[in-house]
Design an enzyme around this catalytic site. Structure first.
Site, PDB file in Angstrom:
ATOM      1  N   LYS A  36      42.832  34.361  44.441  1.00 19.69           N
ATOM      2  CA  LYS A  36      41.972  33.957  45.565  1.00 19.69           C
ATOM      3  C   LYS A  36      40.759  33.152  45.109  1.00 19.69           C
ATOM      4  O   LYS A  36      40.299  32.271  45.815  1.00 19.69           O
ATOM      5  CB  LYS A  36      41.554  35.167  46.400  1.00 19.69           C
ATOM      6  CG  LYS A  36      40.621  36.115  45.720  1.00 19.69           C
ATOM      7  CD  LYS A  36      40.390  37.349  46.589  1.00 19.69           C
ATOM      8  CE  LYS A  36      39.418  38.271  45.901  1.00 19.69           C
ATOM      9  NZ  LYS A  36      39.679  39.676  46.131  1.00 19.69           N
ATOM     10  N   ARG A 131      35.633  50.486  51.221  1.00 20.63           N
ATOM     11  CA  ARG A 131      36.238  49.331  51.871  1.00 20.63           C
ATOM     12  C   ARG A 131      37.581  49.833  52.387  1.00 20.63           C
ATOM     13  O   ARG A 131      37.579  50.738  53.214  1.00 20.63           O
ATOM     14  CB  ARG A 131      36.323  48.125  50.917  1.00 20.63           C
ATOM     15  CG  ARG A 131      36.356  46.806  51.683  1.00 20.63           C
ATOM     16  CD  ARG A 131      36.406  45.577  50.780  1.00 20.63           C
ATOM     17  NE  ARG A 131      37.675  45.440  50.094  1.00 20.63           N
ATOM     18  CZ  ARG A 131      37.922  44.481  49.179  1.00 20.63           C
ATOM     19  NH1 ARG A 131      36.980  43.605  48.852  1.00 20.63           N
ATOM     20  NH2 ARG A 131      39.100  44.391  48.601  1.00 20.63           N
TER      21      ARG A 131
END
Ligand SMILES: *Cc1c(COP(=O)(O)O)cnc(C)c1O
Length: 353
Positions: A36, A131
């Protein structure tokens, strides 16, 4: 060549991948290459695959599509847990996904069945960074439900720490993940192939632990591309930390006041700037701005100071370095700045072989 541009040293990427593979393999850990931070750039992804990375992971399906269309042969893993509205695309483009929501998994199962395929699932466990992941108390229930779903194969479990809240993937946390894996295998009589302990922040735990338990996988991005662990951002010895260089061009260079003059209101960031008068200084403008990078994440290689930026300009104090129009100014980048810069369509990407 066009400026601004980012120079990318592919030999150094090759070196870092090889080294990291070797380091982690020494205790039986397989690494997934996380793409990414390079926006799924196929040329860079192909370097990872050439050097033995079997699974490529990205948080964006568009990046995964780009790599697949470029013919890069790997298994593809989706890092960000899939959105409910995205399930069909996940099934169509991705081999493995990280998951934490049964409602999403049910939809994945439905589409997988329709397509007559089996989609591989890694169940994410919450270990405290807050998260993604199911709470450990919910693991039994969730696994029981996943095992009822056809078209899915639960190939493993994983955790992600040190992202939102910087929580250390410590020995205790990794032991907890190992215990959960062993518990699931015994209770449900299944084999979990992948126990994915985390990301580039797991380096210290890995180095300092004799016994790494059942952890056999890490998803690594930043260590490959920036050569660092990410708890303290220390360089990993033997790795290159200077793979990327941002190069900009001076478009104006003048002696001007340090203090703006006229009535002062909000600037582009909605802030009324507070500026100390230092008399006249040498000010230069670089042809890059907030659209292209993160100002706090770039460090000039020359002795200049960034004064400010707007969407398309960075203004520097170059009193100590005499910059002329047409000169180039180079920067190193941190993770966030690299992420933004690589993904800016306005920046030329220059791979150096
Ligand atoms: C980004 C990401 C990683 C890779 O993190 P690095 O710090 O770049 O190694 C791993 N896992 C997940 C879920 C991620 O989102």
């Amino acid at each position: 060549m066009n400026l601004p541009r980012i120079d990318i040293n592919t030999l150094k990427i090759t070196h870092n991948v090889k080294q990291l593979k070797k380091i982690y393999a020494s205790k039986g850990i397989n690494i997934i290459g996380v793409t990414k931070v390079i926006g799924g750039n196929p040329l860079i992804a192909s370097i990872l695959v050439k050097n033995g990375i079997k699974i490529l992971a990205d948080s964006r399906i568009i990046n995964i599509k780009k790599m697949k269309e470029a013919g890069i042969l790997a298994q593809y893993l989706l890092l960000r847990t899939p959105s409910l509205s995205q399930v069909k695309e996940v099934i169509d483009n991705v081999d493995i996904s990280l998951n934490s929501e049964l409602v999403v998994l049910k939809k994945i199962s439905k589409y997988a069945l329709k397509k007559h395929i089996t989609h591989k699932v890694i169940l994410m466990i919450e270990l405290g960074d807050l998260r993604e992941g199911v709470m450990p108390s919910e693991v039994d229930h969730t696994v029981r439900e996943i095992l009822k779903l056809k078209g899915l194969c639960l190939i493993g479990i994983g955790a992600n720490l040190a992202c939102l809240n910087g929580i250390n993937p410590s020995l205790d946390k990794m032991n907890e993940l190992s215990s959960i894996a062993i518990h699931i295998e015994r209770k449900f009589k299944i084999l979990l192939h992948i126990i994915s302990g985390g990301n580039s922040a797991n380096y210290q735990w890995f180095k300092s632990s004799k016994n790494i338990g059942r952890i056999n996988n890490l998803r690594i991005g930043e260590s490959i591309f920036l050569g660092r662990e990410t708890l303290s951002r220390n360089p990993i010895s033997g790795l290159f930390t200077d793979i990327f260089t941002l190069i900009t061009e001076v478009i104006e260079s003048k002696l001007k006041p340090s203090m703006p003059y006229g009535e002062i209101y909000q600037n582009v960031g909605g802030i009324i700037p507070a500026i100390r008068d230092r008399g006249f200084i040498k000010r230069a403008i670089l042809n890059i701005g907030l659209q292209d990078t993160i100002i706090s994440g770039i460090i000039p290689k020359q002795d200049i100071i960034i004064i400010g930026a707007s969407s398309d300009h960075i203004i520097v104090d170059n009193t100590k370095t005499d910059l002329k129009v047409g000169d180039t100014v180079e920067f190193t980048l941190n993770y966030e700045a690299l992420l933004r810069t690589i993904n800016s369509p306005y920046i030329t990407k220059n791979l150096i072989h």
